[in-house]
Design a protein around this motif. Structure first.
Motif, PDB file in Angstrom:
ATOM      1  N   ARG A  76      62.603  25.847  -3.423  1.00 20.02           N
ATOM      2  CA  ARG A  76      63.166  27.294  -3.518  1.00 20.02           C
ATOM      3  C   ARG A  76      61.957  28.055  -2.891  1.00 20.02           C
ATOM      4  O   ARG A  76      60.991  28.060  -3.384  1.00 20.02           O
ATOM      5  N   VAL A  77      62.396  29.341  -1.918  1.00 23.40           N
ATOM      6  CA  VAL A  77      61.679  30.023  -1.477  1.00 23.40           C
ATOM      7  C   VAL A  77      61.501  31.163  -2.191  1.00 23.40           C
ATOM      8  O   VAL A  77      60.534  32.009  -2.527  1.00 23.40           O
ATOM      9  N   ASP A  78      62.729  31.954  -2.373  1.00 23.66           N
ATOM     10  CA  ASP A  78      62.780  33.112  -3.244  1.00 23.66           C
ATOM     11  C   ASP A  78      64.217  33.205  -3.662  1.00 23.66           C
ATOM     12  O   ASP A  78      64.887  31.987  -3.690  1.00 23.66           O
ATOM     13  N   ASP A  79      64.593  34.448  -4.444  1.00 29.61           N
ATOM     14  CA  ASP A  79      66.013  34.287  -4.937  1.00 29.61           C
ATOM     15  C   ASP A  79      67.069  33.990  -4.067  1.00 29.61           C
ATOM     16  O   ASP A  79      68.256  33.549  -4.458  1.00 29.61           O
ATOM     17  N   LYS A  80      66.824  34.296  -2.674  1.00 32.86           N
ATOM     18  CA  LYS A  80      68.121  34.043  -1.715  1.00 32.86           C
ATOM     19  C   LYS A  80      67.911  32.883  -0.939  1.00 32.86           C
ATOM     20  O   LYS A  80      68.610  32.750   0.150  1.00 32.86           O
ATOM     21  N   GLY A  81      66.419  32.372  -0.811  1.00 30.81           N
ATOM     22  CA  GLY A  81      66.351  31.355   0.337  1.00 30.81           C
ATOM     23  C   GLY A  81      65.533  30.044  -0.197  1.00 30.81           C
ATOM     24  O   GLY A  81      65.124  29.975  -1.393  1.00 30.81           O
ATOM     25  N   HIS A  82      65.901  29.100   0.618  1.00 30.59           N
ATOM     26  CA  HIS A  82      65.274  27.767   0.265  1.00 30.59           C
ATOM     27  C   HIS A  82      64.747  26.992   1.515  1.00 30.59           C
ATOM     28  O   HIS A  82      65.424  27.437   2.704  1.00 30.59           O
ATOM     29  N   ALA A  83      64.065  26.153   1.199  1.00 31.05           N
ATOM     30  CA  ALA A  83      63.618  25.270   2.436  1.00 31.05           C
ATOM     31  C   ALA A  83      63.823  24.003   2.218  1.00 31.05           C
ATOM     32  O   ALA A  83      64.027  23.407   1.079  1.00 31.05           O
ATOM     33  N   THR A 103      59.424  11.072  11.642  1.00 32.41           N
ATOM     34  CA  THR A 103      59.617  12.447  12.048  1.00 32.41           C
ATOM     35  C   THR A 103      60.184  13.301  10.840  1.00 32.41           C
ATOM     36  O   THR A 103      60.940  13.029  10.173  1.00 32.41           O
ATOM     37  N   ALA A 104      59.153  14.169  10.533  1.00 36.22           N
ATOM     38  CA  ALA A 104      59.448  15.221   9.432  1.00 36.22           C
ATOM     39  C   ALA A 104      59.922  16.513  10.188  1.00 36.22           C
ATOM     40  O   ALA A 104      59.542  17.189  11.113  1.00 36.22           O
ATOM     41  N   THR A 105      61.121  17.289   9.631  1.00 36.92           N
ATOM     42  CA  THR A 105      61.383  18.430   9.987  1.00 36.92           C
ATOM     43  C   THR A 105      61.586  19.349   8.989  1.00 36.92           C
ATOM     44  O   THR A 105      61.738  19.037   7.782  1.00 36.92           O
ATOM     45  N   GLU A 106      61.280  20.586   8.956  1.00 35.37           N
ATOM     46  CA  GLU A 106      61.364  21.520   7.884  1.00 35.37           C
ATOM     47  C   GLU A 106      62.366  22.680   8.370  1.00 35.37           C
ATOM     48  O   GLU A 106      62.170  23.300   9.718  1.00 35.37           O
ATOM     49  N   GLU A 107      63.292  23.050   7.608  1.00 37.90           N
ATOM     50  CA  GLU A 107      64.152  24.000   7.895  1.00 37.90           C
ATOM     51  C   GLU A 107      64.178  25.016   6.638  1.00 37.90           C
ATOM     52  O   GLU A 107      64.323  24.546   5.527  1.00 37.90           O
ATOM     53  N   HIS A 108      64.544  26.230   6.967  1.00 40.90           N
ATOM     54  CA  HIS A 108      64.651  27.485   6.146  1.00 40.90           C
ATOM     55  C   HIS A 108      65.938  27.814   6.186  1.00 40.90           C
ATOM     56  O   HIS A 108      66.597  28.119   7.358  1.00 40.90           O
ATOM     57  N   PHE A 109      66.557  28.186   4.950  1.00 36.63           N
ATOM     58  CA  PHE A 109      67.975  28.825   4.872  1.00 36.63           C
ATOM     59  C   PHE A 109      67.682  29.867   3.993  1.00 36.63           C
ATOM     60  O   PHE A 109      66.867  30.347   2.958  1.00 36.63           O
ATOM     61  N   ASP A 110      68.689  30.929   4.588  1.00 29.33           N
ATOM     62  CA  ASP A 110      68.774  32.324   3.507  1.00 29.33           C
ATOM     63  C   ASP A 110      70.288  32.652   3.344  1.00 29.33           C
ATOM     64  O   ASP A 110      71.085  32.060   4.085  1.00 29.33           O
ATOM     65  N   VAL A 111      70.604  33.376   2.432  1.00 26.25           N
ATOM     66  CA  VAL A 111      71.892  33.456   1.959  1.00 26.25           C
ATOM     67  C   VAL A 111      72.127  35.086   2.574  1.00 26.25           C
ATOM     68  O   VAL A 111      71.550  35.820   2.262  1.00 26.25           O
ATOM     69  N   VAL A 140      72.708  30.773   5.918  1.00 27.44           N
ATOM     70  CA  VAL A 140      72.477  30.657   7.101  1.00 27.44           C
ATOM     71  C   VAL A 140      71.190  30.105   7.511  1.00 27.44           C
ATOM     72  O   VAL A 140      70.195  30.396   6.897  1.00 27.44           O
ATOM     73  N   LYS A 141      70.869  29.233   8.464  1.00 30.92           N
ATOM     74  CA  LYS A 141      69.655  28.703   8.743  1.00 30.92           C
ATOM     75  C   LYS A 141      68.870  29.592   9.478  1.00 30.92           C
ATOM     76  O   LYS A 141      69.359  30.225  10.524  1.00 30.92           O
ATOM     77  N   THR A 142      67.639  30.067   8.955  1.00 27.65           N
ATOM     78  CA  THR A 142      66.710  31.069   9.679  1.00 27.65           C
ATOM     79  C   THR A 142      65.744  30.512  10.797  1.00 27.65           C
ATOM     80  O   THR A 142      65.350  31.327  11.409  1.00 27.65           O
ATOM     81  N   ARG A 143      65.438  29.248  10.526  1.00 29.41           N
ATOM     82  CA  ARG A 143      64.326  28.721  11.356  1.00 29.41           C
ATOM     83  C   ARG A 143      64.528  27.078  11.067  1.00 29.41           C
ATOM     84  O   ARG A 143      64.412  26.704   9.910  1.00 29.41           O
TER      85      ARG A 143
END
Length: 168
Positions: A76-83, A103-111, A140-143
């Motif tokens: 959990r990143v914040d109230d609206k986002g997660h990684a 291989t590792a990937t990190e993806e961030h999502f937001d509402v 939505v995937k932000t990065r």
């Protein structure tokens, strides 16, 4: 004047070329971050890597065969986002043991909230109009990017080695 134009032409063409392609930069050289040799067979190596991920709270999903799989863990990143951290693994038999590819990937999502409204009416015939509005939350995937940190991969390989029983 013509000379000046000829000197500026290459600069203008380079500026209009747009961003470079990542595919053009690939040289397919082996990167030690993404592979490690172990003195064991491929099946026990994959089992050890699977246990490391399961023991750390990853959801492990099978691959196309017993020697490929992936693991995912959400943060959990914040109230609206997660990684989401996702590892893709494959084990392969090698001379004198097996190789673990990671291989590792990190993806961030937001509402993101979307609002849409529509109004239809015929004011000349009758003063009646129909309107509708909808509002919704979408993930939505932000990065996203491949994890490049060497120490991340080293910690993982050390954990796999511990799970194998400390055999080097």
């Amino acid at each position: 004047m013509k000379r000046c134009a000829l000197l500026l032409l290459p600069l203008l063409l380079a500026a209009c070329g747009g961003p470079g392609s990542y595919a053009e930069r690939e040289d397919f050289q082996s990167d030690p971050r993404h592979r490690r040799d172990f003195p064991t067979a491929a099946a026990p190596l994959c089992d050890a890597a699977r246990r490391v991920l399961l023991g750390d709270g990853y959801v492990v999903l099978p691959g196309r065969d017993a020697l490929t799989f992936s693991g995912a863990k959400e943060f959990r990143v914040d109230d609206k986002g997660h990684a989401q951290l996702r590892l893709h693994l494959a084990c392969s038999e090698a001379r004198g043991g097996a190789t673990l590819f990671v291989t590792a990937t990190e993806e961030h999502f937001d509402v993101k909230t979307t609002r849409q409204s529509t109004s239809v009416g015929v004011p000349l015939v009758a003063p009646i109009s129909f309107s509708s509005s909808t509002e919704g939350d979408n993930q939505v995937k932000t990065r996203g990017e491949t994890v490049a940190a060497r120490d991340f991969y080293e910690r993982f390989y050390r954990a796999v080695q511990r799970e194998l029983g400390g055999r080097e």
